[in-house]
Scaffold this active site. Structure first.
Site, PDB file in Angstrom:
ATOM      1  N   ASP A  42       5.666 -28.574 -14.319  1.00  0.00           N
ATOM      2  CA  ASP A  42       6.465 -29.582 -15.014  1.00  0.00           C
ATOM      3  C   ASP A  42       5.584 -30.319 -16.014  1.00  0.00           C
ATOM      4  O   ASP A  42       4.428 -30.649 -15.735  1.00  0.00           O
ATOM      5  CB  ASP A  42       7.056 -30.560 -13.990  1.00  0.00           C
ATOM      6  CG  ASP A  42       8.205 -31.376 -14.567  1.00  0.00           C
ATOM      7  OD1 ASP A  42       9.356 -31.163 -14.160  1.00  0.00           O
ATOM      8  OD2 ASP A  42       7.935 -32.237 -15.445  1.00  0.00           O
ATOM      9  N   ILE A  43       6.129 -30.602 -17.190  1.00  0.00           N
ATOM     10  CA  ILE A  43       5.373 -31.265 -18.262  1.00  0.00           C
ATOM     11  C   ILE A  43       5.070 -32.721 -17.917  1.00  0.00           C
ATOM     12  O   ILE A  43       4.135 -33.309 -18.475  1.00  0.00           O
ATOM     13  CB  ILE A  43       6.162 -31.155 -19.588  1.00  0.00           C
ATOM     14  CG1 ILE A  43       5.240 -31.261 -20.794  1.00  0.00           C
ATOM     15  CG2 ILE A  43       7.295 -32.163 -19.653  1.00  0.00           C
ATOM     16  CD1 ILE A  43       5.907 -30.862 -22.103  1.00  0.00           C
ATOM     17  N   GLY A 105      19.873 -37.718 -12.097  1.00  0.00           N
ATOM     18  CA  GLY A 105      18.802 -37.670 -13.095  1.00  0.00           C
ATOM     19  C   GLY A 105      18.610 -36.300 -13.712  1.00  0.00           C
ATOM     20  O   GLY A 105      17.566 -36.019 -14.306  1.00  0.00           O
ATOM     21  N   HIS A 112      17.261 -25.409 -12.017  1.00  0.00           N
ATOM     22  CA  HIS A 112      15.824 -25.408 -11.715  1.00  0.00           C
ATOM     23  C   HIS A 112      15.592 -26.069 -10.370  1.00  0.00           C
ATOM     24  O   HIS A 112      16.204 -27.081 -10.043  1.00  0.00           O
ATOM     25  CB  HIS A 112      15.008 -26.107 -12.805  1.00  0.00           C
ATOM     26  CG  HIS A 112      15.557 -27.433 -13.236  1.00  0.00           C
ATOM     27  ND1 HIS A 112      16.611 -27.560 -14.110  1.00  0.00           N
ATOM     28  CD2 HIS A 112      15.206 -28.700 -12.909  1.00  0.00           C
ATOM     29  CE1 HIS A 112      16.889 -28.837 -14.303  1.00  0.00           C
ATOM     30  NE2 HIS A 112      16.043 -29.549 -13.579  1.00  0.00           N
ATOM     31  N   LEU A 113      14.687 -25.467  -9.619  1.00  0.00           N
ATOM     32  CA  LEU A 113      14.305 -25.987  -8.310  1.00  0.00           C
ATOM     33  C   LEU A 113      12.945 -26.657  -8.472  1.00  0.00           C
ATOM     34  O   LEU A 113      11.970 -26.011  -8.865  1.00  0.00           O
ATOM     35  CB  LEU A 113      14.225 -24.829  -7.312  1.00  0.00           C
ATOM     36  CG  LEU A 113      13.804 -25.142  -5.886  1.00  0.00           C
ATOM     37  CD1 LEU A 113      14.737 -26.160  -5.243  1.00  0.00           C
ATOM     38  CD2 LEU A 113      13.778 -23.846  -5.058  1.00  0.00           C
TER      39      LEU A 113
HETATM   40  P1  5GP Z   1      15.780 -32.554 -14.107  1.00  0.00           P
HETATM   41  O1  5GP Z   1      15.580 -34.025 -14.452  1.00  0.00           O
HETATM   42  O2  5GP Z   1      16.815 -31.927 -15.028  1.00  0.00           O
HETATM   43  O3  5GP Z   1      16.070 -32.303 -12.672  1.00  0.00           O
HETATM   44  O4  5GP Z   1      14.390 -31.862 -14.383  1.00  0.00           O
HETATM   45  C1  5GP Z   1      13.964 -31.465 -15.638  1.00  0.00           C
HETATM   46  C2  5GP Z   1      12.465 -31.405 -15.582  1.00  0.00           C
HETATM   47  O5  5GP Z   1      12.017 -30.668 -16.687  1.00  0.00           O
HETATM   48  C3  5GP Z   1      11.793 -32.779 -15.662  1.00  0.00           C
HETATM   49  O6  5GP Z   1      10.995 -32.978 -14.510  1.00  0.00           O
HETATM   50  C4  5GP Z   1      10.967 -32.704 -16.950  1.00  0.00           C
HETATM   51  O7  5GP Z   1       9.717 -33.348 -16.852  1.00  0.00           O
HETATM   52  C5  5GP Z   1      10.804 -31.206 -17.139  1.00  0.00           C
HETATM   53  N1  5GP Z   1      10.663 -30.804 -18.521  1.00  0.00           N
HETATM   54  C6  5GP Z   1      11.418 -31.229 -19.576  1.00  0.00           C
HETATM   55  N2  5GP Z   1      11.025 -30.616 -20.707  1.00  0.00           N
HETATM   56  C7  5GP Z   1      10.004 -29.766 -20.350  1.00  0.00           C
HETATM   57  C8  5GP Z   1       9.198 -28.857 -21.092  1.00  0.00           C
HETATM   58  O8  5GP Z   1       9.328 -28.663 -22.295  1.00  0.00           O
HETATM   59  N3  5GP Z   1       8.246 -28.174 -20.385  1.00  0.00           N
HETATM   60  C9  5GP Z   1       8.062 -28.340 -19.048  1.00  0.00           C
HETATM   61  N4  5GP Z   1       7.098 -27.641 -18.464  1.00  0.00           N
HETATM   62  N5  5GP Z   1       8.814 -29.186 -18.315  1.00  0.00           N
HETATM   63  C10 5GP Z   1       9.783 -29.892 -18.962  1.00  0.00           C
END
Ligand code: 5GP
Ligand code: ZN
Length: 126
Positions: A42-43, A105, A112-113
């Site tokens: 994760d970034i 959130g 994605h897991l």
């Molecule tokens: P969500 O909030 O949808 O459950 O998780 C999305 C995740 O994707 C977040 O934890 C966010 O930090 C990660 N994320 C968003 N953009 C990118 C990206 O460009 N690269 C990576 N590696 N992670 C990302």
């Protein structure tokens, strides 16, 4: 030799960030790749280990999963197990998270897991 993310996606959506990561258009730090799933760091990590496991097929969220996705869902969990073993977080414990919708959130509309570990986590989550 694992498949590279450039092995791509199927049913890819061109404006989907994670489909673009699968196509190699957006760089990512690979953790593992299999025929059906890809795992990358994760970034914006929320724990020492924070890896996202995604299906190569564009599935919007856990709320749009259908019965025929069973095999790829199992592949996602098996990949999460491998990530946890490789990062040495099995003994300490780890958390697997599927965020669905705004209140949870969820920001990226490609299933994605989250694999989180390496620190003590609270319950209930914030
Ligand atoms: P969500 O909030 O949808 O459950 O998780 C999305 C995740 O994707 C977040 O934890 C966010 O930090 C990660 N994320 C968003 N953009 C990118 C990206 O460009 N690269 C990576 N590696 N992670 C990302
Ligand atoms: Zn996608």
């Amino acid at each position: 030799m694992p498949a590279s993310p450039a092995a791509g996606t199927f049913g890819g959506v061109s404006d989907c960030l994670f489909c673009r990561i699968l196509e190699g258009d957006v760089p990512s730090e690979e953790v593992l790749a299999t025929e059906g799933v890809y795992a990358f760091r994760d970034i914006n990590p929320q724990a020492p280990t924070h890896v996202l496991v995604i299906p190569r097929e564009h599935i919007e969220s856990a709320d749009t999963v259908e019965a025929h996705h069973g095999d790829v869902l199992a592949e996602m969990v098996l990949a999460a197990q491998r990530v946890a073993r490789a990062d040495g977080i099995v003994d300490g414990g780890y958390r697997l998270v599927w965020n669905v919708g705004d209140d949870a959130g969820n920001t990226v509309p490609h299933l994605h897991l989250h694999v989180l570990g390496g620190r003590r986590m609270a319950w209930p989550p914030g």
